[in-house]
Design an enzyme around this catalytic site. Sequence first.
Site, PDB file in Angstrom:
ATOM      1  N   GLU A   1     -38.346   4.368  47.761  1.00 54.26           N
ATOM      2  CA  GLU A   1     -38.772   5.391  46.790  1.00 54.26           C
ATOM      3  C   GLU A   1     -37.845   6.591  46.998  1.00 54.26           C
ATOM      4  O   GLU A   1     -37.959   7.324  47.983  1.00 54.26           O
ATOM      5  CB  GLU A   1     -40.224   5.803  47.045  1.00 54.26           C
ATOM      6  CG  GLU A   1     -41.240   4.708  46.748  1.00 54.26           C
ATOM      7  CD  GLU A   1     -41.615   4.593  45.266  1.00 54.26           C
ATOM      8  OE1 GLU A   1     -41.001   5.267  44.422  1.00 54.26           O
ATOM      9  OE2 GLU A   1     -42.537   3.808  44.974  1.00 54.26           O
TER      10      GLU A   1
ATOM     11  N   GLU B   1     -37.700   6.875  35.306  1.00 50.71           N
ATOM     12  CA  GLU B   1     -37.478   6.101  36.528  1.00 50.71           C
ATOM     13  C   GLU B   1     -36.628   4.853  36.267  1.00 50.71           C
ATOM     14  O   GLU B   1     -35.736   4.530  37.040  1.00 50.71           O
ATOM     15  CB  GLU B   1     -38.830   5.701  37.144  1.00 50.71           C
ATOM     16  CG  GLU B   1     -38.664   4.903  38.430  1.00 50.71           C
ATOM     17  CD  GLU B   1     -39.988   4.459  39.044  1.00 50.71           C
ATOM     18  OE1 GLU B   1     -41.041   4.781  38.467  1.00 50.71           O
ATOM     19  OE2 GLU B   1     -39.951   3.795  40.092  1.00 50.71           O
TER      20      GLU B   1
HETATM   21 ZN   LIG Z   1     -41.626   2.556  40.473  1.00 51.13          ZN
END
Ligand SMILES: [Zn+2]
Length: 308
Positions: free
Chosen positions: A141, A24
């Site tokens: 997100e 990520e």
């Molecule tokens: Zn995160």
Amino acid sequence: MVKIFIDPGHGGTDTGATGNGLQEKALTLQIATRIRNMLMSEYNNVSILMSRTEDQTVPLSARTTAANNWGANFYLSVHINAGGGTGYEDYTYVGTGAPTTTYQNLIHEEVVKLAGLSDRGKKQADFHVLRESVMPALLTENGFIDHAADANKLKQAAVIENIAKGHVNGLARAFNLIKKTPSAPNPPTPSPGENEDKGTNSIVDYLKSIGKDSSFNSRKALANQYGIKNYTGTAKQNTDLLNKIKNGSKPGPNPTGDMKTTSVVDYLKSIKQDASFANRKKLAAQNGINNYTGTAAQNTQLLKKLRG
Ligand SMILES: [Zn+2]
């Protein structure tokens, strides 16, 4: 000037979520950096501060403190999801209303349009960066790293680009960002503003003082436009570049070569181009001179074309 704080989630020892060979922290930095670069290159009235510009460990409190101290108008935190699911969603702080939710609506709409990820909706949550930032804040997100199809998309540069572009389009609508006039290519003429620091000897400080991106890549691009070849960021190159920018010497795509010589070979050398027969033959073909054999007449014709 609209001050946008961009926060690439995680970094350094905190990888964030991982899956399908992806981390990520790397994806958020890619997306955030593209958002910054697009905003800087395409819009006039925007200034950017990032919570990190490389793979660094930055505590959450340091991020929100930086945004608060800077007096950001907006806090944008970029993340990748995990934990079973697919698609895009974004968050504002629990109980938040307008204008934050208006910004959320606009950014959400634009990201969903371009990202190629399914729409999971607009949400609210009690996340640190949303709670502790004093300005309107949004956390996005961008797909699920542990979902094979999402992860495959996140591996594609074009998808990263579109996700970034969606954020940029949303921010532009939310904050009425003004597009730079498309006088292509945009010459990096210094805009002598009240903050312009003519006294500094640091190219980075100078670029910052006129609100320009001072990253290495940006300086390299500028150096190239100002005819400084093979820029690696040495002190001498920085000084040269600084002087050229300050003197307002116009950068140009065509370096000025020896305009007096009648020899195409000498001319090419003067603009530091390959003057070999093979290269001249190639240039000749590009300029519509067929069957180049290097005769004096052809060379004269080629020289004329090259000088425009
Ligand atoms: Zn995160």
